[in-house]
Motif scaffolding. Structure first.
Motif, PDB file in Angstrom:
ATOM      1  N   ASP A  32     -15.010 -26.953  42.882  1.00 20.15           N
ATOM      2  CA  ASP A  32     -13.830 -27.343  43.641  1.00 20.15           C
ATOM      3  C   ASP A  32     -14.221 -28.364  44.711  1.00 20.15           C
ATOM      4  O   ASP A  32     -15.345 -28.352  45.225  1.00 20.15           O
ATOM      5  N   GLU A  33     -13.286 -29.254  45.039  1.00 21.77           N
ATOM      6  CA  GLU A  33     -13.517 -30.190  46.139  1.00 21.77           C
ATOM      7  C   GLU A  33     -13.545 -29.403  47.444  1.00 21.77           C
ATOM      8  O   GLU A  33     -12.823 -28.423  47.605  1.00 21.77           O
ATOM      9  N   ILE A  34     -14.381 -29.862  48.366  1.00 17.52           N
ATOM     10  CA  ILE A  34     -14.508 -29.195  49.660  1.00 17.52           C
ATOM     11  C   ILE A  34     -14.043 -30.157  50.746  1.00 17.52           C
ATOM     12  O   ILE A  34     -14.525 -31.282  50.837  1.00 17.52           O
ATOM     13  N   THR A  35     -13.082 -29.704  51.549  1.00 21.68           N
ATOM     14  CA  THR A  35     -12.630 -30.503  52.688  1.00 21.68           C
ATOM     15  C   THR A  35     -13.522 -30.188  53.883  1.00 21.68           C
ATOM     16  O   THR A  35     -13.607 -29.027  54.298  1.00 21.68           O
ATOM     17  N   GLY A  60     -20.816 -27.296  56.514  1.00 27.31           N
ATOM     18  CA  GLY A  60     -22.064 -27.740  55.917  1.00 27.31           C
ATOM     19  C   GLY A  60     -22.063 -29.013  55.103  1.00 27.31           C
ATOM     20  O   GLY A  60     -23.051 -29.330  54.448  1.00 27.31           O
ATOM     21  N   ILE A  61     -21.003 -29.817  55.164  1.00 32.74           N
ATOM     22  CA  ILE A  61     -20.954 -31.076  54.429  1.00 32.74           C
ATOM     23  C   ILE A  61     -21.576 -32.168  55.308  1.00 32.74           C
ATOM     24  O   ILE A  61     -21.175 -32.348  56.453  1.00 32.74           O
ATOM     25  N   THR A  62     -22.548 -32.899  54.762  1.00 32.65           N
ATOM     26  CA  THR A  62     -23.169 -33.993  55.517  1.00 32.65           C
ATOM     27  C   THR A  62     -22.528 -35.314  55.112  1.00 32.65           C
ATOM     28  O   THR A  62     -22.003 -35.448  54.005  1.00 32.65           O
ATOM     29  N   GLY A  63     -22.566 -36.274  56.036  1.00 31.62           N
ATOM     30  CA  GLY A  63     -21.973 -37.572  55.736  1.00 31.62           C
ATOM     31  C   GLY A  63     -22.024 -38.492  56.936  1.00 31.62           C
ATOM     32  O   GLY A  63     -22.787 -38.274  57.879  1.00 31.62           O
ATOM     33  N   SER A  64     -21.184 -39.512  56.891  1.00 34.46           N
ATOM     34  CA  SER A  64     -21.152 -40.515  57.962  1.00 34.46           C
ATOM     35  C   SER A  64     -19.705 -40.873  58.290  1.00 34.46           C
ATOM     36  O   SER A  64     -18.793 -40.606  57.505  1.00 34.46           O
ATOM     37  N   TRP A  65     -19.528 -41.506  59.461  1.00 31.66           N
ATOM     38  CA  TRP A  65     -18.202 -41.850  59.976  1.00 31.66           C
ATOM     39  C   TRP A  65     -17.994 -43.355  59.991  1.00 31.66           C
ATOM     40  O   TRP A  65     -18.925 -44.125  60.196  1.00 31.66           O
ATOM     41  N   THR A  66     -16.735 -43.755  59.807  1.00 29.47           N
ATOM     42  CA  THR A  66     -16.328 -45.153  59.962  1.00 29.47           C
ATOM     43  C   THR A  66     -15.104 -45.171  60.867  1.00 29.47           C
ATOM     44  O   THR A  66     -14.112 -44.535  60.535  1.00 29.47           O
ATOM     45  N   LEU A  75      -6.873 -47.799  74.912  1.00 29.86           N
ATOM     46  CA  LEU A  75      -5.926 -46.681  74.959  1.00 29.86           C
ATOM     47  C   LEU A  75      -5.257 -46.475  73.608  1.00 29.86           C
ATOM     48  O   LEU A  75      -5.048 -47.425  72.853  1.00 29.86           O
ATOM     49  N   GLY A  76      -4.926 -45.222  73.322  1.00 23.91           N
ATOM     50  CA  GLY A  76      -4.165 -44.915  72.116  1.00 23.91           C
ATOM     51  C   GLY A  76      -4.951 -44.077  71.129  1.00 23.91           C
ATOM     52  O   GLY A  76      -6.039 -43.589  71.404  1.00 23.91           O
ATOM     53  N   ALA A  77      -4.349 -43.924  69.939  1.00 21.76           N
ATOM     54  CA  ALA A  77      -4.929 -43.105  68.875  1.00 21.76           C
ATOM     55  C   ALA A  77      -5.651 -43.996  67.873  1.00 21.76           C
ATOM     56  O   ALA A  77      -5.138 -45.047  67.493  1.00 21.76           O
ATOM     57  N   SER A  78      -6.830 -43.570  67.455  1.00 23.40           N
ATOM     58  CA  SER A  78      -7.602 -44.283  66.433  1.00 23.40           C
ATOM     59  C   SER A  78      -8.101 -43.283  65.408  1.00 23.40           C
ATOM     60  O   SER A  78      -8.458 -42.151  65.753  1.00 23.40           O
ATOM     61  N   ASP A  79      -8.141 -43.704  64.155  1.00 22.62           N
ATOM     62  CA  ASP A  79      -8.630 -42.850  63.077  1.00 22.62           C
ATOM     63  C   ASP A  79     -10.109 -43.089  62.847  1.00 22.62           C
ATOM     64  O   ASP A  79     -10.579 -44.234  62.821  1.00 22.62           O
ATOM     65  N   TYR A  80     -10.840 -41.992  62.673  1.00 20.52           N
ATOM     66  CA  TYR A  80     -12.256 -42.008  62.332  1.00 20.52           C
ATOM     67  C   TYR A  80     -12.379 -41.266  61.003  1.00 20.52           C
ATOM     68  O   TYR A  80     -11.904 -40.130  60.878  1.00 20.52           O
ATOM     69  N   ILE A  81     -12.975 -41.924  60.008  1.00 20.76           N
ATOM     70  CA  ILE A  81     -13.019 -41.379  58.652  1.00 20.76           C
ATOM     71  C   ILE A  81     -14.430 -40.912  58.323  1.00 20.76           C
ATOM     72  O   ILE A  81     -15.387 -41.685  58.398  1.00 20.76           O
ATOM     73  N   PHE A  82     -14.533 -39.638  57.952  1.00 17.23           N
ATOM     74  CA  PHE A  82     -15.799 -39.039  57.541  1.00 17.23           C
ATOM     75  C   PHE A  82     -15.910 -39.145  56.025  1.00 17.23           C
ATOM     76  O   PHE A  82     -15.028 -38.693  55.296  1.00 17.23           O
ATOM     77  N   THR A  83     -17.000 -39.744  55.557  1.00 16.13           N
ATOM     78  CA  THR A  83     -17.260 -39.864  54.128  1.00 16.13           C
ATOM     79  C   THR A  83     -18.469 -39.000  53.802  1.00 16.13           C
ATOM     80  O   THR A  83     -19.569 -39.251  54.304  1.00 16.13           O
ATOM     81  N   ALA A  86     -23.110 -38.207  48.802  1.00 18.85           N
ATOM     82  CA  ALA A  86     -22.912 -37.951  47.373  1.00 18.85           C
ATOM     83  C   ALA A  86     -23.451 -36.579  46.976  1.00 18.85           C
ATOM     84  O   ALA A  86     -24.374 -36.049  47.595  1.00 18.85           O
ATOM     85  N   GLY A  87     -22.857 -36.006  45.942  1.00 23.31           N
ATOM     86  CA  GLY A  87     -23.340 -34.771  45.337  1.00 23.31           C
ATOM     87  C   GLY A  87     -22.912 -33.492  46.006  1.00 23.31           C
ATOM     88  O   GLY A  87     -23.464 -32.434  45.721  1.00 23.31           O
ATOM     89  N   GLN A  88     -21.909 -33.534  46.902  1.00 25.80           N
ATOM     90  CA  GLN A  88     -21.496 -32.330  47.629  1.00 25.80           C
ATOM     91  C   GLN A  88     -20.086 -31.869  47.285  1.00 25.80           C
ATOM     92  O   GLN A  88     -19.638 -30.869  47.803  1.00 25.80           O
ATOM     93  N   CYS A  89     -19.379 -32.600  46.467  1.00 29.34           N
ATOM     94  CA  CYS A  89     -17.973 -32.312  46.155  1.00 29.34           C
ATOM     95  C   CYS A  89     -17.087 -32.374  47.392  1.00 29.34           C
ATOM     96  O   CYS A  89     -15.994 -31.822  47.420  1.00 29.34           O
ATOM     97  N   GLY A  90     -17.568 -33.007  48.434  1.00 24.36           N
ATOM     98  CA  GLY A  90     -16.777 -33.159  49.648  1.00 24.36           C
ATOM     99  C   GLY A  90     -15.800 -34.312  49.505  1.00 24.36           C
ATOM    100  O   GLY A  90     -16.047 -35.266  48.763  1.00 24.36           O
ATOM    101  N   VAL A  91     -14.667 -34.191  50.190  1.00 24.42           N
ATOM    102  CA  VAL A  91     -13.662 -35.253  50.192  1.00 24.42           C
ATOM    103  C   VAL A  91     -13.631 -35.905  51.567  1.00 24.42           C
ATOM    104  O   VAL A  91     -14.100 -35.323  52.550  1.00 24.42           O
ATOM    105  N   GLU A  92     -13.099 -37.108  51.635  1.00 25.37           N
ATOM    106  CA  GLU A  92     -12.980 -37.787  52.925  1.00 25.37           C
ATOM    107  C   GLU A  92     -12.102 -36.977  53.868  1.00 25.37           C
ATOM    108  O   GLU A  92     -11.185 -36.280  53.445  1.00 25.37           O
ATOM    109  N   TYR A  93     -12.411 -37.105  55.155  1.00 24.85           N
ATOM    110  CA  TYR A  93     -11.681 -36.404  56.202  1.00 24.85           C
ATOM    111  C   TYR A  93     -11.364 -37.409  57.299  1.00 24.85           C
ATOM    112  O   TYR A  93     -12.234 -38.193  57.686  1.00 24.85           O
ATOM    113  N   THR A  94     -10.144 -37.386  57.796  1.00 26.39           N
ATOM    114  CA  THR A  94      -9.742 -38.294  58.872  1.00 26.39           C
ATOM    115  C   THR A  94      -9.463 -37.506  60.140  1.00 26.39           C
ATOM    116  O   THR A  94      -8.694 -36.544  60.126  1.00 26.39           O
TER     117      THR A  94
END
Length: 168
Positions: A32-35, A60-66, A75-83, A86-94
């Protein structure tokens, strides 16, 4: 390979006739994909020093941010995306991180006061609704001259959200 069904499936390779090959069975497991899960960061104050974005999620999912670093200069809201790596079945997280202006507590000026007079209590709530503590905690009128009293907010209010900063 059907990736729409979780679990193990057998895939059988059958050689063409005349090759002296034997059947080979490969078991392929579909996970299964892991969020990734993270503790929400912010809101943060304009131009404050931001915390580092974690490279490992709570689950426990490792990755990097953009982008890789939180920018508190805008000022304001900004999105940071975690990718996920590879090989963890993890999905991107914002994660949306909000940068707010600081609110400066406002107080009516006290004094001047007479030497050895009974001073008023320092207010624990500013005129614009910020609660906190004073250092020193009480006005000392036994010393002639000006003295600094520093107010430290316990709770700040940003965009209607209370943020506690005092030990209780």
């Amino acid at each position: 390979i059907n990736t729409s069904v979780l679990g193990a499936s057998d895939y059988i390779f059958t050689p063409d006739a005349g090759q002296c090959g034997v059947e080979y069975t490969m078991i392929i497991v579909i996970d299964d994909e892991i969020t990734p899960e993270f503790t929400q960061i912010g809101p943060l104050c304009l131009n404050s020093t931001p915390p580092a974005l974690p490279t490992t999620s709570i689950n426990g999912i490792t990755g990097s941010w953009t982008p890789a670093v939180i920018n508190t200069s805008v000022l304001g809201a900004s999105d940071y995306i975690f990718t996920p790596d590879a090989g963890q079945c993890g999905v991107e997280y914002t994660m949306t991180i909000v940068i707010d202006d600081e609110i400066t507590p406002e107080f009516a000026q006290i004094g001047p006061l007479c030497v050895n007079s009974t001073p008023p209590a320092l207010p624990t709530t500013s005129n614009n609704g910020i609660t906190g503590n004073w250092t020193p905690a009480v006005i000392n009128t036994s010393v002639l001259g000006a003295s600094d009293y520093i107010f430290t907010p316990c709770r700040t209010v940003r965009r209607g959200i209370h943020h506690d900063h005092c030990d209780r």
